[in-house]
Design a protein around this motif. Structure first.
Motif, short mmCIF file in Angstrom:
data_model
loop_
_atom_site.label_atom_id
_atom_site.label_comp_id
_atom_site.label_asym_id
_atom_site.label_seq_id
_atom_site.Cartn_x
_atom_site.Cartn_y
_atom_site.Cartn_z
N SER A 92 0.83 -1.21 0.00
CA SER A 92 0.00 0.00 0.00
C SER A 92 0.87 1.26 0.00
CB SER A 92 -0.98 -0.02 1.16
OG SER A 92 -0.30 -0.14 2.37
N ALA A 107 -7.69 7.35 -0.51
CA ALA A 107 -7.02 6.14 -0.02
C ALA A 107 -6.00 6.51 1.04
CB ALA A 107 -6.35 5.41 -1.18
N LEU A 110 -7.80 7.34 4.25
CA LEU A 110 -8.41 6.14 4.83
C LEU A 110 -7.35 5.33 5.57
CD1 LEU A 110 -10.86 4.75 2.14
CD2 LEU A 110 -11.39 5.65 4.40
N VAL A 111 -6.20 5.19 4.92
CA VAL A 111 -5.15 4.38 5.53
C VAL A 111 -4.59 5.07 6.78
CG1 VAL A 111 -2.83 3.49 5.21
CG2 VAL A 111 -4.52 3.20 3.42
N ALA A 113 -5.90 7.39 8.69
CA ALA A 113 -6.82 7.64 9.81
C ALA A 113 -6.64 6.55 10.86
CB ALA A 113 -8.25 7.65 9.31
N SER A 114 -6.25 5.35 10.40
CA SER A 114 -6.14 4.24 11.34
C SER A 114 -4.95 4.41 12.29
CB SER A 114 -6.01 2.93 10.59
OG SER A 114 -4.78 2.89 9.94
N LEU A 115 -4.06 5.34 11.97
CA LEU A 115 -2.94 5.59 12.89
C LEU A 115 -3.45 6.15 14.21
CD1 LEU A 115 -0.18 7.34 10.79
CD2 LEU A 115 -0.07 5.13 11.92
N SER A 168 -3.55 -1.60 11.23
CA SER A 168 -3.15 -0.25 11.58
C SER A 168 -2.05 0.14 10.61
CB SER A 168 -2.67 -0.17 13.02
OG SER A 168 -1.34 0.27 13.07
N ALA A 169 -1.89 1.43 10.39
CA ALA A 169 -1.04 1.85 9.28
C ALA A 169 0.34 2.29 9.71
CB ALA A 169 -1.73 2.97 8.51
N THR A 172 2.85 1.13 7.24
CA THR A 172 2.63 1.80 5.95
C THR A 172 3.23 3.20 5.97
OG1 THR A 172 0.51 0.68 5.97
CG2 THR A 172 0.86 2.29 4.23
N LEU B 54 -8.37 -3.10 7.11
CA LEU B 54 -8.78 -1.91 7.85
C LEU B 54 -10.29 -1.82 7.94
CD1 LEU B 54 -6.40 0.96 6.69
CD2 LEU B 54 -6.46 -0.22 8.87
N PHE B 58 -10.99 -2.25 11.53
CA PHE B 58 -10.79 -0.89 12.04
C PHE B 58 -12.01 -0.01 11.84
CE2 PHE B 58 -9.65 3.51 11.64
CZ PHE B 58 -9.03 3.72 12.84
#
Lengths: 294, 325
Positions: A92, A107, A110-111, A113-115, A168-169, A172, B54, B58
């Motif tokens: 990713s 994208a 979205l990725v 935000a999970s941090l 979780s990112a 990434t 996710l 998540f």
């Protein structure tokens, strides 16, 4: 060193020795207790020096907690989290840094935000998500009017232990930061030579990322091995628990059966694999941690 | 003069804005490599595994936590009432929750300060010594390998009211110590255990930051007659300021979210809620007391706090990047 300052140097060594003792003290006492009988542990005053029953206690702990199986589970989970997270993140991060496409920024957000939300704060709904992974599909079918009951319970499976922790990112983000520092000329040259994106990824980017991958693997391995809350909730079967959970069950809860010697011995056994990793791969660990702060 | 510069500055600014909008429509270029690919399908395939994981583990859970915070479900899950902010109101009015907030703040603050100051002293000393540096570093780093729950168990044993060797020492010295009965003793115990586990983290970053302070600056100051202490406080400390800020944020993240296992192993939130930190309360109310609405509302408040901490962290990242360029 700019100048000679004998007193300060001695003071520094003193401070570091003190710090080292502070770090070692709890481990030392675990070792002392782990090598005595229950009777010795309960004696007043308590034992201060190691006894001779370390291996007997280790055998007892191994059998009582089924440590062979649990250590294997821990290994599977830790390696699974490490490999899974690195693979998913590399791909990713590559997409986000090296491709221009519609919805790219969506994208990206979205990725990342999970941090923001650690697993601990969304524990209950994630628990529900794992007990029935097919739930979102079920909603879709309900909404479409299909009469189907979908159930895919991941409790007591390696997948249930591994997948939510991949979500979780952090990794990434690290790879993306690293890709941004890779010289532009490499990709330009690869394109001129007619390399496809995947070819460029496989033969240029991946070898370049090797040192970051190693450093990150160590952090993720330790993270996976030392998980507690997650396996505590997701493993109701004894055989699927991780070593850390097995150890927790050995800790005396009441004064009726104070088998602290076995419990502390098991604690040493469970912390041994990650400790070896930290000692043997210290340089990489430090690199990984310091990079993660950039 | 002043006015004309502002006008000329504004004119070109309008053009990039339109340009930016056009670029955003084409996918945006922030953080995109100058040499990149324009492929319409491959990037989605590459992103698919991450987005799928996710989504399942998540986004859906996070949204469900949000929804649950606004409803009341009876214990059998048969009826659901939408109650707006009632869960939050009940939560903020409950003395247990308020006391838990204070316990968490004190615990996190005490743990952060203790961790950071011990780590700073050790890092300063490591920066000075030459012989044995590697060995010292290995030993201080060791707790990084140890699971928080094991750290908790080790400390719980040392200070166990009945069999703990250090309890024996304290009693011999005439200190009344019992973390199972005395709330303050329990608080101290979990604070020490949490700090012990986390010193290594701060230490690594501080050692690395101190190493990065230019030797020429320190030498120049030494030539001007500044001693080691003065150089540390006047040159090294301001230069590692961003690292200290970052570590404070990380220590707060650790104290708030990652000390669950220590609390569970050492005190289980007791005695009398003296060590009931917020994350532990979410777990207790959700899994032990099955009060889903309240637990979800607590999760949401914690999420807000986590978002704030993450933004602070990002500020640091941004600043650091600016320094580097």
């Amino acid at each position: 060193m700019v100048e000679r300052t004998r007193t300060l140097d001695i003071a520094c060594h003193g401070l570091l020795i003190l710090g080292g003792l502070l770090v070692c003290l709890p481990i030392y006492f675990a070792f002392v207790v782990g090598s005595h009988t229950v009777g010795d542990v309960l004696a007043v005053p308590p034992p201060w020096l190691p006894g001779g029953r370390f291996f007997e206690n280790a055998v007892t702990a191994w059998q009582k907690a089924n440590l062979g199986r649990l250590l294997f589970n821990s290994l599977v989970v830790a390696v699974g989290i490490t490999v899974g997270k690195i693979a998913v993140s590399l791909l990713s991060a590559f997409a986000i840094a090296y491709f221009r496409f519609r919805w790219r920024m969506t994208a990206f957000w979205l990725v990342f935000a999970s941090l923001m939300l650690p697993v601990e704060v969304r524990i209950l709904p994630t628990y529900e998500a794992v007990t029935n992974v097919a739930l979102p599909l079920q909603w879709l079918f309900d909404w479409l009017g299909f009469e189907v009951t979908l159930e895919w319970n991941m409790m007591n499976s390696y997948g249930g232990l591994i997948l939510p922790l991949i979500a979780s990112a952090t990794a990434t983000f690290l790879f993306r930061q690293f890709f941004l520092t890779v010289p532009e000329e490499l990709c330009e040259a690869a394109r001129i030579d007619g390399a496809s994106p995947l070819h460029f990824f496989r033969h240029v980017l991946l070898p370049l990322s090797m040192s970051n991958m190693v450093a990150l693997s160590i952090i993720l391995f330790l993270y996976g091995w030392n998980q507690y809350l997650w396996p505590l909730l997701f493993t109701t079967e004894k055989d699927m628990a991780t070593a850390v959970i097995g150890l927790k069950h050995l800790i005396p809860q009441s004064d009726a059966e104070p088998a602290w010697n076995v419990a502390m011995n098991a604690a040493l056994l469970v912390m041994l694999p990650p400790a070896l990793v930290v000692v043997a791969l210290q340089r990489w660990l430090v690199k990984g941690l310091v990079d993660s702060g950039k | 003069m002043q006015a004309s510069t502002s006008v000329t500055a504004e004119l070109p600014a309008a053009a990039p804005r339109a340009d930016r909008r056009r670029r955003a429509a084409a996918g945006g270029t922030a953080g995109l490599k100058r040499a990149h690919y324009t492929n319409s399908r491959l990037p989605f395939l590459l992103l698919l595994p991450q987005l799928l994981v996710l989504l399942l583990f998540f986004f859906i859970p996070a949204v469900r936590a949000l929804v649950q915070a606004f409803v009341i479900t009876d214990p059998f899950g048969t009826t659901v009432h939408f109650v707006w902010f009632d869960n939050f109101r009940a939560l903020l009015a409950s003395p247990e929750y308020r006391s838990s907030v204070w316990v968490t703040l004190w615990f996190t603050l005490a743990q952060s300060v203790l961790t950071l100051s011990v780590a700073a002293v050790l890092a300063f000393a490591t920066d000075r010594v030459i012989r044995g540096r590697g060995l010292y570093r290995s030993i201080v780093l060791l707790p990084y390998a140890i699971a928080p729950v094991i750290a908790g168990i080790l400390w719980a044993f040392m200070f166990n009211a009945h069999v703990g060797p250090l309890t024996y020492v304290l009693k011999a010295l005439g200190v009344a110590w019992d973390p199972t009965r005395n709330g303050f003793d329990a608080f101290l115990l979990v604070t020490f255990a949490a700090a012990w586990k986390h010193i290594c983290y701060d230490y690594i970053f501080l050692v690395a930051a101190l190493l990065a302070v230019p030797a020429s600056l320190l030498e120049a100051a030494a030539v001007d007659g500044a001693g080691p202490g003065l150089r540390f406080f006047k040159i090294a400390l301001p230069m590692i300021g961003p690292t200290v800020f970052f570590l404070l944020v990380m220590n707060f993240v650790y104290g708030f979210f990652e000390t669950f296992a220590i609390i569970d192993a050492v005190t289980k939130g007791g005695p009398g809620g003296a060590t009931m930190i917020l994350v532990y309360k979410v777990y207790q109310d959700g899994f032990v007391h099955i009060d889903l609405g309240s637990s979800a509302a607590q999760s949401v408040l914690l999420m807000i706090f986590a978002v704030i901490l993450t933004m602070l962290q990002f500020r640091y990242v941004e600043r650091n990047v600016n320094y580097d360029v």
